[in-house]
Design an enzyme around this catalytic site. Structure first.
Site, PDB file in Angstrom:
ATOM      1  N   ILE A  76       0.877  -1.149   0.113  1.00 46.65           N
ATOM      2  CA  ILE A  76       0.187  -0.228  -0.017  1.00 46.65           C
ATOM      3  C   ILE A  76       0.785   1.297   0.009  1.00 46.65           C
ATOM      4  O   ILE A  76       0.648   2.012  -0.799  1.00 46.65           O
ATOM      5  CB  ILE A  76      -1.109  -0.105   1.175  1.00 46.65           C
ATOM      6  N   SER A 122      -3.850   1.600   8.648  1.00 49.81           N
ATOM      7  CA  SER A 122      -3.710   0.639   9.209  1.00 49.81           C
ATOM      8  C   SER A 122      -4.661  -0.166   9.989  1.00 49.81           C
ATOM      9  O   SER A 122      -5.541   0.696  10.562  1.00 49.81           O
ATOM     10  CB  SER A 122      -2.496   0.741  10.582  1.00 49.81           C
ATOM     11  N   ASN A 180      -0.768  -4.857  15.787  1.00 46.19           N
ATOM     12  CA  ASN A 180      -0.573  -3.569  15.040  1.00 46.19           C
ATOM     13  C   ASN A 180      -0.734  -2.343  16.047  1.00 46.19           C
ATOM     14  O   ASN A 180      -0.124  -1.207  15.703  1.00 46.19           O
ATOM     15  CB  ASN A 180      -1.668  -3.410  13.894  1.00 46.19           C
ATOM     16  N   HIS A 240     -14.926   0.254   9.792  1.00 46.79           N
ATOM     17  CA  HIS A 240     -14.260  -0.576   8.468  1.00 46.79           C
ATOM     18  C   HIS A 240     -14.052  -1.833   9.037  1.00 46.79           C
ATOM     19  O   HIS A 240     -13.270  -2.476   9.168  1.00 46.79           O
ATOM     20  CB  HIS A 240     -13.089   0.225   8.497  1.00 46.79           C
ATOM     21  N   ARG A 289      -9.974  -8.212  10.335  1.00 48.81           N
ATOM     22  CA  ARG A 289      -9.089  -6.865  10.572  1.00 48.81           C
ATOM     23  C   ARG A 289      -8.836  -6.857  12.339  1.00 48.81           C
ATOM     24  O   ARG A 289      -7.843  -6.385  12.477  1.00 48.81           O
ATOM     25  CB  ARG A 289     -10.028  -5.726  10.138  1.00 48.81           C
TER      26      ARG A 289
END
Length: 318
Positions: free
Chosen positions: A14, A120, A96, A176, A89
């Site tokens: 990305i 992220s 993360n 998201h 996710r």
């Protein structure tokens, strides 16, 4: 005229795609940071050597020292591990989050006046963590999700109806994740409601609604669909293109109305959480959150989506 400085944190697919797009559009000089020795340097060198062919003229530089982002106008954060098949996710949150703490501290130290766009995952939690660590005003910290999710929804509608994607408008709100909320009544093709066109296609309202429900479900799982097909990673071109739309809106002060993961303060009945909502993006970052009245069903879906966001955020080391 001094070109804007665009800092990319993360040299994965990305980050590399964002660097390429930013250079091609000559949005500014690009600096890429990654902890892996030589990765950012190699990717920037590769893109830079395409300049004479593609006819762009910006500087690209890679570094393993986060101080390279000093003076950045915009910082785009893609650092973190990507999803693999079978992962959500949310499965990414522990590792993360540790990465984001380090990244956010670096941004706070070296680019204290920057506008930050986080990609992220899990997005809603990572943008929250970034804002808490940096302490930046919330209008200068935002997440990219809704632009991508809305583009996916619009694509699926266009393919189903056999029309140009250029003519489809669609909007996705909320977190998201699988509980994101595509707003069906706003989906249209040059002003004609997509549901009406589905009714015209199938000659039956129930069938049209059934097909639309399938498009909504596919949108909610669109990222997972790509992960499943790739087997070794996640989407990168469409997220990068979505991020570039936001970067361009800020750099050129375009006042674009885009779905952005932004901090809410009472809008849509939500306070204190980053959620995907329509925003005006300009040189000041999130310059305004655009609120509109939801139907009871839409509000219930958004509340459920926010509930999922809250679970993630509440598990963060804040």
């Amino acid at each position: 005229m001094v070109k804007p400085k665009i800092a990319l944190i993360g040299g994965g697919q990305i980050g590399n795609s964002i660097a390429h797009l930013a250079a091609m559009r000559e949005l500014g000089n690009v600096i890429m940071f990654d902890i892996k020795d030589g990765l950012a340097q190699g990717k920037c060198l590769d893109i830079a050597q395409a300049a004479p062919i593609s006819n762009f003229d910006v500087q690209l530089c890679g570094s393993n020292d986060i101080s390279c982002i000093a003076g950045a106008d915009i910082v785009v954060v893609t650092a973190g591990i990507p999803r693999k098949p079978g992962m959500t996710r949310e499965d990414l949150i522990e590792i993360n989050a540790r990465i984001m703490v380090t990244v956010a501290e670096g941004i706070k130290t070296h680019a204290p006046e920057s506008i930050v766009i986080v990609l992220s995952n899990p997005l809603d939690a990572m943008v929250t963590l970034c804002q808490k660590i940096t302490g930046f005003p919330t209008q200068r910290i935002m997440g990219m999700a809704g632009v991508l999710d809305s583009a996916r929804f619009a694509s699926f509608i266009a393919w189903e109806l056999g029309v140009s994607v250029r003519d489809v408008n669609a909007m996705v709100l909320g977190g998201h994740g699988d509980a994101m909320v595509p707003i069906v009544r706003f989906a249209n093709v040059n002003g004609i409601p997509a549901l009406e066109l589905l009714k015209n296609k199938y000659g039956d309202e129930d069938k049209a609604r059934q097909v639309m429900a399938g498009l909504v479900e596919r949108t909610q799982d669109a990222g997972g669909e790509v992960v499943h097909l790739l087997q070794t990673g996640s989407a990168f071109i469409s997220p990068a293109t979505s991020a570039i739309a936001m970067v361009e809106a800020v750099i050129h002060d375009q006042k674009r109305l885009l779905p952005v993961c932004a901090m809410l303060d009472g809008q849509f009945g939500i306070s204190g959480y980053y959620v995907g909502v329509p925003c005006i993006l300009g040189v000041g970052g999130v310059e305004r959150i655009v609120e509109f009245e939801l139907t009871e069903d839409e509000q219930a879906l958004l509340d459920h989506s926010v509930g999922e966001v809250k679970k993630l955020v509440d598990s963060l080391p804040l």
